[in-house]
Design a protein around this motif. Structure first.
Motif, PDB file in Angstrom:
ATOM      1  N   VAL A  65      33.746  60.447  82.511  1.00 24.55           N
ATOM      2  CA  VAL A  65      34.864  60.128  81.623  1.00 24.55           C
ATOM      3  C   VAL A  65      34.331  59.527  80.325  1.00 24.55           C
ATOM      4  O   VAL A  65      34.839  59.818  79.240  1.00 24.55           O
ATOM      5  N   ALA A  66      33.293  58.713  80.421  1.00 28.45           N
ATOM      6  CA  ALA A  66      32.703  58.097  79.221  1.00 28.45           C
ATOM      7  C   ALA A  66      32.198  59.168  78.257  1.00 28.45           C
ATOM      8  O   ALA A  66      32.390  59.056  77.034  1.00 28.45           O
ATOM      9  N   GLU A  67      31.576  60.216  78.781  1.00 27.34           N
ATOM     10  CA  GLU A  67      31.102  61.309  77.924  1.00 27.34           C
ATOM     11  C   GLU A  67      32.273  62.032  77.273  1.00 27.34           C
ATOM     12  O   GLU A  67      32.240  62.336  76.076  1.00 27.34           O
ATOM     13  N   ALA A  68      33.328  62.289  78.039  1.00 32.90           N
ATOM     14  CA  ALA A  68      34.514  62.948  77.478  1.00 32.90           C
ATOM     15  C   ALA A  68      35.146  62.091  76.383  1.00 32.90           C
ATOM     16  O   ALA A  68      35.561  62.601  75.348  1.00 32.90           O
ATOM     17  N   LYS A  69      35.196  60.774  76.602  1.00 37.89           N
ATOM     18  CA  LYS A  69      35.766  59.876  75.596  1.00 37.89           C
ATOM     19  C   LYS A  69      34.936  59.892  74.322  1.00 37.89           C
ATOM     20  O   LYS A  69      35.478  59.928  73.221  1.00 37.89           O
TER      21      LYS A  69
END
Length: 70
Positions: free
Chosen positions: A24-28
């Motif tokens: 999720v951090a990468e997507a954000k």
């Protein structure tokens, strides 16, 4: 190339991006770089996705137990 697919929501309240990200951090981080995010014109919700559990069984390598090569 990280956004693989996009769909409009059935309720007309925005879009859904299917992204090629491992966390999720990468997507954000990716969405934070989009022009609408930089201009504070978009809000995002993040939901991790993965294959269905039965599909994982089919995708797993075959077990070698009990197999004899001659």
């Amino acid at each position: 190339g990280k956004i693989q697919q996009w769909f409009s929501r059935g309720d007309g309240r925005g879009v859904i991006f299917i992204m090629n990200a491992t966390t999720v951090a990468e997507a954000k981080t990716l969405t934070d770089g989009l022009p609408l995010s930089k201009a504070k014109l978009a809000d995002f919700e993040y939901t991790p996705l993965g294959p269905l559990t039965p599909l994982r069984v089919l995708l797993a390598p075959p077990a070698a137990a009990g197999r004899q090569d001659r």
